[in-house]
Design an enzyme around this catalytic site. Structure first.
Site, PDB file in Angstrom:
ATOM      1  N   LYS A  68       0.820  -1.219   0.000  1.00  0.00           N
ATOM      2  CA  LYS A  68       0.000   0.000   0.000  1.00  0.00           C
ATOM      3  C   LYS A  68       0.855   1.271   0.000  1.00  0.00           C
ATOM      4  O   LYS A  68       0.453   2.284  -0.564  1.00  0.00           O
ATOM      5  CB  LYS A  68      -0.955   0.004   1.194  1.00  0.00           C
ATOM      6  CG  LYS A  68      -2.042  -1.066   1.084  1.00  0.00           C
ATOM      7  CD  LYS A  68      -3.039  -0.975   2.226  1.00  0.00           C
ATOM      8  CE  LYS A  68      -4.015  -2.134   2.186  1.00  0.00           C
ATOM      9  NZ  LYS A  68      -5.059  -2.038   3.200  1.00  0.00           N
ATOM     10  N   ASP A 105     -10.350   2.058   2.585  1.00  0.00           N
ATOM     11  CA  ASP A 105     -10.428   1.270   3.826  1.00  0.00           C
ATOM     12  C   ASP A 105     -11.294   1.959   4.888  1.00  0.00           C
ATOM     13  O   ASP A 105     -12.101   1.312   5.556  1.00  0.00           O
ATOM     14  CB  ASP A 105      -9.026   1.022   4.399  1.00  0.00           C
ATOM     15  CG  ASP A 105      -8.253  -0.017   3.603  1.00  0.00           C
ATOM     16  OD1 ASP A 105      -8.889  -0.902   3.009  1.00  0.00           O
ATOM     17  OD2 ASP A 105      -7.010   0.063   3.587  1.00  0.00           O
TER      18      ASP A 105
END
Ligand code: ATR
Length: 273
Positions: A68, A105
């Site tokens: 990420k 997220d």
């Protein structure tokens, strides 16, 4: 089959990823056929592998552990929430060889809590355990729901303090948390993955409406059973968050907003089978 729109999740390891199953359910809802693959990359080949995927016609990518941060550096532009999180879990091609990084997220967590668990965040007292990358990504979306307050507690107190200053929330040591106070308690530590529970008194759960673990399956079981035994009325693992963050990615790529509730139910049933 060759002409289907192609998507993929990049990670290492990635073989366990549930994203292909989840996105297949979204495509069924939209009534289209898509291809969604798992792609294993290595730290020194991530940039090359993702570039090749898009050169070959890929239309969107999800990024999971441990890439990420690499994805955050690789993209050409960032959404404000990816900027704040310092991490990218969704890559959207913009054309002309340029790419936008987003992070779904946080909104995934909020959508799961509100839509699937049925617990409002507004005016609630929230406790977050942990102060790593996963927590940093979800705090802004929780704040956007106007909770009564967010308290953060972490084994390494300095990291909780850093996040508290950054986001204007409260940090407390794990052993000084108020009892019978918090409505929503979120475990964002990676300790569950090694079977370690955050060192919190059972009384902290005395008024808890929802205890939530950001990991899913067996890894969440220890924290969630401790929470239930300590008085939490409802518990949930991160499977719903996984589905909800995927739904936001799908919408960013295709403009179609999947309904997460039946897909969470489907994935839970698939897990049991
Ligand atoms: P992630 O990106 O998953 O958040 P991370 O940035 O490495 O991963 O953060 C891991 C978080 O889990 C940290 O808050 C860490 O606490 P420390 O800051 O004290 O390291 C927490 N954590 C990991 N193992 C833990 C354990 N056994 N007990 C309590 N907290 C733990």
């Amino acid at each position: 089959m060759d002409n289907l729109p192609r998507y993929a999740v990049f990670g290492n390891p990635v073989a366990h990823s549930k994203s292909p199953q989840i996105h297949r359910q979204f495509a069924l809802q939209e009534n289209v056929a898509i291809q969604y693959d798992r792609i294993l990359a290595e730290p020194d080949t991530f940039a090359q592998v993702i570039r090749r995927f898009f050169d070959d016609g890929g239309q969107g990518a999800n990024i999971t552990v441990p890439f990420k941060t690499e994805a955050y550096q690789w993209v050409d532009e960032l959404s404000p929430r990816a900027e704040v999180a310092g991490a990218v879990n969704t890559v959207i091609p913009l054309g002309n060889g340029r790419f936008r990084g987003d992070n779904t997220d946080g909104v995934g967590l909020v959508n799961d809590i509100v839509q699937a668990c049925g617990v409002a965040v507004r005016n609630r007292r929230i406790l977050i355990l942990g102060a790593g990358g996963a927590v940093r990504g979800v705090v802004p979306e929780l704040l956007a729901q106007h909770p009564a307050g967010i308290t953060i507690a972490n084994r390494t107190e300095a990291k909780a303090l850093d996040l508290a200053v950054r986001f204007g929330i409260q940090a407390l040591p794990l052993n000084q948390l108020p009892e019978d106070y918090f409505d929503i308690i979120i475990n964002g530590t990676s300790g569950s993955l090694n079977g370690a529970l955050p060192d919190v008194s059972a009384k902290v759960f005395g008024k808890c409406l929802l205890a939530y673990d950001m990991v899913y399956g067996a890894a969440a079981a220890g924290f969630l059973s401790f929470a239930r035994e300590s008085g939490a009325q409802q518990t949930a693992d991160g499977l719903g968050m996984l589905v909800a963050q995927a739904a936001c990615s799908y919408q960013l790529w295709r403009g179609f907003k999947p309904d997460i509730v039946p897909v969470i139910r489907y994935m839970k049933e698939a897990e049991v089978l």
